[in-house]
Motif scaffolding. Sequence first.
Motif, PDB file in Angstrom:
ATOM      1  N   ILE A 103       0.874  -1.171   0.000  1.00  0.00           N
ATOM      2  CA  ILE A 103       0.000   0.000   0.000  1.00  0.00           C
ATOM      3  C   ILE A 103       0.910   1.220   0.000  1.00  0.00           C
ATOM      4  CG2 ILE A 103      -1.737   1.300   1.288  1.00  0.00           C
ATOM      5  CD1 ILE A 103      -2.751  -1.399   2.345  1.00  0.00           C
ATOM      6  N   VAL A 104       0.684   2.103  -0.957  1.00  0.00           N
ATOM      7  CA  VAL A 104       1.557   3.260  -1.139  1.00  0.00           C
ATOM      8  C   VAL A 104       0.737   4.543  -1.130  1.00  0.00           C
ATOM      9  CG1 VAL A 104       3.244   1.922  -2.452  1.00  0.00           C
ATOM     10  CG2 VAL A 104       1.429   3.119  -3.665  1.00  0.00           C
ATOM     11  N   SER A 105       1.432   5.644  -1.104  1.00  0.00           N
ATOM     12  CA  SER A 105       0.769   6.942  -1.166  1.00  0.00           C
ATOM     13  C   SER A 105       0.215   7.172  -2.569  1.00  0.00           C
ATOM     14  CB  SER A 105       1.763   8.052  -0.830  1.00  0.00           C
ATOM     15  OG  SER A 105       2.736   8.149  -1.854  1.00  0.00           O
ATOM     16  N   GLU A 106      -0.649   8.147  -2.682  1.00  0.00           N
ATOM     17  CA  GLU A 106      -1.186   8.504  -3.997  1.00  0.00           C
ATOM     18  C   GLU A 106      -0.055   8.944  -4.932  1.00  0.00           C
ATOM     19  OE1 GLU A 106      -4.594  11.392  -6.015  1.00  0.00           O
ATOM     20  OE2 GLU A 106      -4.172  11.569  -3.882  1.00  0.00           O
ATOM     21  N   GLU A 107       0.917   9.667  -4.388  1.00  0.00           N
ATOM     22  CA  GLU A 107       2.051  10.115  -5.195  1.00  0.00           C
ATOM     23  C   GLU A 107       2.874   8.932  -5.700  1.00  0.00           C
ATOM     24  OE1 GLU A 107       1.504  11.338  -1.993  1.00  0.00           O
ATOM     25  OE2 GLU A 107       0.507  13.156  -2.675  1.00  0.00           O
ATOM     26  N   GLY A 108       3.088   7.941  -4.818  1.00  0.00           N
ATOM     27  CA  GLY A 108       3.818   6.742  -5.222  1.00  0.00           C
ATOM     28  C   GLY A 108       3.090   5.979  -6.306  1.00  0.00           C
ATOM     29  N   TYR A 109       1.784   5.858  -6.147  1.00  0.00           N
ATOM     30  CA  TYR A 109       0.959   5.174  -7.136  1.00  0.00           C
ATOM     31  C   TYR A 109       1.051   5.887  -8.484  1.00  0.00           C
ATOM     32  CZ  TYR A 109      -3.173   2.914  -9.132  1.00  0.00           C
ATOM     33  OH  TYR A 109      -4.028   2.197  -9.933  1.00  0.00           O
ATOM     34  N   ASP A 110       0.922   7.211  -8.448  1.00  0.00           N
ATOM     35  CA  ASP A 110       0.984   7.995  -9.682  1.00  0.00           C
ATOM     36  C   ASP A 110       2.341   7.850 -10.366  1.00  0.00           C
ATOM     37  OD1 ASP A 110      -1.617   8.869  -9.367  1.00  0.00           O
ATOM     38  OD2 ASP A 110      -1.044  10.825  -8.531  1.00  0.00           O
ATOM     39  N   SER A 111       3.410   7.812  -9.576  1.00  0.00           N
ATOM     40  CA  SER A 111       4.739   7.687 -10.178  1.00  0.00           C
ATOM     41  C   SER A 111       4.916   6.336 -10.857  1.00  0.00           C
ATOM     42  CB  SER A 111       5.837   7.931  -9.149  1.00  0.00           C
ATOM     43  OG  SER A 111       5.905   6.889  -8.212  1.00  0.00           O
ATOM     44  N   VAL A 112       4.299   5.280 -10.314  1.00  0.00           N
ATOM     45  CA  VAL A 112       4.355   3.967 -10.966  1.00  0.00           C
ATOM     46  C   VAL A 112       3.504   3.989 -12.226  1.00  0.00           C
ATOM     47  CG1 VAL A 112       3.756   1.518 -10.754  1.00  0.00           C
ATOM     48  CG2 VAL A 112       4.837   2.715  -8.849  1.00  0.00           C
ATOM     49  N   GLU A 113       2.319   4.554 -12.109  1.00  0.00           N
ATOM     50  CA  GLU A 113       1.400   4.599 -13.248  1.00  0.00           C
ATOM     51  C   GLU A 113       2.016   5.355 -14.431  1.00  0.00           C
ATOM     52  OE1 GLU A 113      -3.338   4.952 -13.408  1.00  0.00           O
ATOM     53  OE2 GLU A 113      -2.347   6.710 -12.555  1.00  0.00           O
ATOM     54  N   LYS A 114       2.766   6.412 -14.134  1.00  0.00           N
ATOM     55  CA  LYS A 114       3.374   7.236 -15.180  1.00  0.00           C
ATOM     56  C   LYS A 114       4.812   6.818 -15.480  1.00  0.00           C
ATOM     57  CE  LYS A 114       0.617  11.188 -13.782  1.00  0.00           C
ATOM     58  NZ  LYS A 114       0.651  12.492 -13.094  1.00  0.00           N
ATOM     59  N   ALA A 115       5.304   5.782 -14.790  1.00  0.00           N
ATOM     60  CA  ALA A 115       6.683   5.306 -14.917  1.00  0.00           C
ATOM     61  C   ALA A 115       7.673   6.439 -14.675  1.00  0.00           C
ATOM     62  CB  ALA A 115       6.914   4.643 -16.268  1.00  0.00           C
TER      63      ALA A 115
END
Length: 125
Positions: A103-115
């Motif tokens: 479980i990660v922060s929204e920022e972490g999730y976004d960084s993975v989603e956008k590579a």
Amino acid sequence: MKPSYKVSIIAIIFAILFSFFYQFCFGNENYVVYVCQVGVYSNEDNANGMLESLELASYQGEIIDDEDMYKVVCGVFIEEKEASVLEEELKAEGFSVAIIEYIVSEEGYDSVEKAEYTLIAEVIE
């Protein structure tokens, strides 16, 4: 008590109950990513050996220092099925692999989603 007051009180009670239910079900959105983990070691040299093995097989991995344990990971994904593809590739190369959910922060999730991340550790810690 007049009937209109009873209806109003009942409506207010239902509104309060619904808001608690909604918050419980939908208010605490978790951002989940999936990581392929190929080893956990208490000795950093052993973790480095596994990392070298990954690199020799043309995979990019990294070591995450987690409370005196060294986790060797390779790949971070939004969808578990994407992690499963890498898991099967790694297994075909002879690696033992576990898909770990973080479980990660929204920022972490976004960084993975956008590579847009450099290290997996930046996302999951």
